[in-house]
Design a protein around this motif. Sequence first.
Motif, PDB file in Angstrom:
ATOM      1  N   GLU A  46      37.909 -24.482  60.071  1.00 19.40           N
ATOM      2  CA  GLU A  46      38.229 -25.672  59.289  1.00 19.40           C
ATOM      3  C   GLU A  46      39.474 -26.353  59.862  1.00 19.40           C
ATOM      4  O   GLU A  46      40.515 -26.394  59.224  1.00 19.40           O
ATOM      5  CB  GLU A  46      38.480 -25.298  57.829  1.00 19.40           C
ATOM      6  CG  GLU A  46      37.293 -24.704  57.125  1.00 19.40           C
ATOM      7  CD  GLU A  46      37.584 -24.397  55.663  1.00 19.40           C
ATOM      8  OE1 GLU A  46      38.344 -25.150  55.028  1.00 19.40           O
ATOM      9  OE2 GLU A  46      37.052 -23.394  55.173  1.00 19.40           O
TER      10      GLU A  46
ATOM     11  N   ARG B  65      33.833 -19.099  60.493  1.00 21.95           N
ATOM     12  CA  ARG B  65      33.975 -20.442  59.920  1.00 21.95           C
ATOM     13  C   ARG B  65      35.306 -21.029  60.380  1.00 21.95           C
ATOM     14  O   ARG B  65      36.350 -20.392  60.269  1.00 21.95           O
ATOM     15  CB  ARG B  65      33.937 -20.359  58.399  1.00 21.95           C
ATOM     16  CG  ARG B  65      34.133 -21.674  57.698  1.00 21.95           C
ATOM     17  CD  ARG B  65      34.109 -21.443  56.194  1.00 21.95           C
ATOM     18  NE  ARG B  65      34.558 -22.596  55.471  1.00 21.95           N
ATOM     19  CZ  ARG B  65      33.859 -23.193  54.514  1.00 21.95           C
ATOM     20  NH1 ARG B  65      32.678 -22.724  54.170  1.00 21.95           N
ATOM     21  NH2 ARG B  65      34.342 -24.244  53.898  1.00 21.95           N
TER      22      ARG B  65
ATOM     23  N   HIS C 293      33.026 -26.257  60.747  1.00 21.39           N
ATOM     24  CA  HIS C 293      32.045 -25.898  61.769  1.00 21.39           C
ATOM     25  C   HIS C 293      32.142 -24.394  62.005  1.00 21.39           C
ATOM     26  O   HIS C 293      33.039 -23.733  61.494  1.00 21.39           O
ATOM     27  CB  HIS C 293      32.247 -26.694  63.071  1.00 21.39           C
ATOM     28  CG  HIS C 293      33.459 -26.289  63.845  1.00 21.39           C
ATOM     29  ND1 HIS C 293      34.720 -26.757  63.561  1.00 21.39           N
ATOM     30  CD2 HIS C 293      33.603 -25.454  64.909  1.00 21.39           C
ATOM     31  CE1 HIS C 293      35.589 -26.233  64.408  1.00 21.39           C
ATOM     32  NE2 HIS C 293      34.943 -25.428  65.227  1.00 21.39           N
ATOM     33  N   TYR C 294      31.182 -23.867  62.729  1.00 24.62           N
ATOM     34  CA  TYR C 294      31.141 -22.426  62.966  1.00 24.62           C
ATOM     35  C   TYR C 294      31.189 -22.144  64.456  1.00 24.62           C
ATOM     36  O   TYR C 294      30.582 -22.862  65.261  1.00 24.62           O
ATOM     37  CB  TYR C 294      29.871 -21.814  62.359  1.00 24.62           C
ATOM     38  CG  TYR C 294      29.892 -21.840  60.851  1.00 24.62           C
ATOM     39  CD1 TYR C 294      30.390 -20.760  60.144  1.00 24.62           C
ATOM     40  CD2 TYR C 294      29.438 -22.951  60.146  1.00 24.62           C
ATOM     41  CE1 TYR C 294      30.428 -20.777  58.762  1.00 24.62           C
ATOM     42  CE2 TYR C 294      29.484 -22.977  58.759  1.00 24.62           C
ATOM     43  CZ  TYR C 294      29.976 -21.886  58.077  1.00 24.62           C
ATOM     44  OH  TYR C 294      30.026 -21.897  56.706  1.00 24.62           O
ATOM     45  N   GLU C 295      31.911 -21.122  64.817  1.00 23.84           N
ATOM     46  CA  GLU C 295      31.916 -20.578  66.168  1.00 23.84           C
ATOM     47  C   GLU C 295      31.403 -19.160  66.037  1.00 23.84           C
ATOM     48  O   GLU C 295      32.134 -18.266  65.612  1.00 23.84           O
ATOM     49  CB  GLU C 295      33.319 -20.631  66.773  1.00 23.84           C
ATOM     50  CG  GLU C 295      33.800 -22.052  67.051  1.00 23.84           C
ATOM     51  CD  GLU C 295      35.207 -22.104  67.608  1.00 23.84           C
ATOM     52  OE1 GLU C 295      35.761 -21.046  67.995  1.00 23.84           O
ATOM     53  OE2 GLU C 295      35.759 -23.221  67.654  1.00 23.84           O
TER      54      GLU C 295
END
Length: 162
Positions: free
Chosen positions: A22, A20, A14-16
């Motif tokens: 993990e 990236r 997912h991305y914040e």
Amino acid sequence: MQVLSSKCLIRPIHYEGLQRKEPLEIPEDALREIIFNSIVHKLQFGTWNQMSIYDDHIRLWNEGVLPEDYTVETLMSKHTSKPRNPKMAQVFYRAGFIEAWGRGYEKIMKAFDKANLKRPEFTVEQGGVTGVIYREIVMSVRGDKQPIQTDIKPHQNRTKTD
């Protein structure tokens, strides 16, 4: 941990912002704590610790019953630590793997709560302590709502023909 991380467990991406992320499907600190507990509290004589990895859960068993007057519920609250392997516990403590005595299960549960995952279940069985860690992310990735049944009899799915 390295083998579990690289070969057995999922790292959902997912991305914040632009970063990236993990994270491991199971909170890494909690998984490490469960494994450390199984080593430090293992019966010194007897068989080795056993870990089985399935699609929907991980099962970790170590030989040796809980201290007298302890139940699984005792472990979930503040309690006195009584390591079955005191020398191993001392090595883990000096190496920085154990921060405080008697707080491991509390840390495990907080980590699972923070990640919004089902808490692991611990039972006393077969002369040892078993921890079952649920793998909810694997189930959602596969699209399964229920764990796969592995105990189906071979002839159960046959249809009768005339």
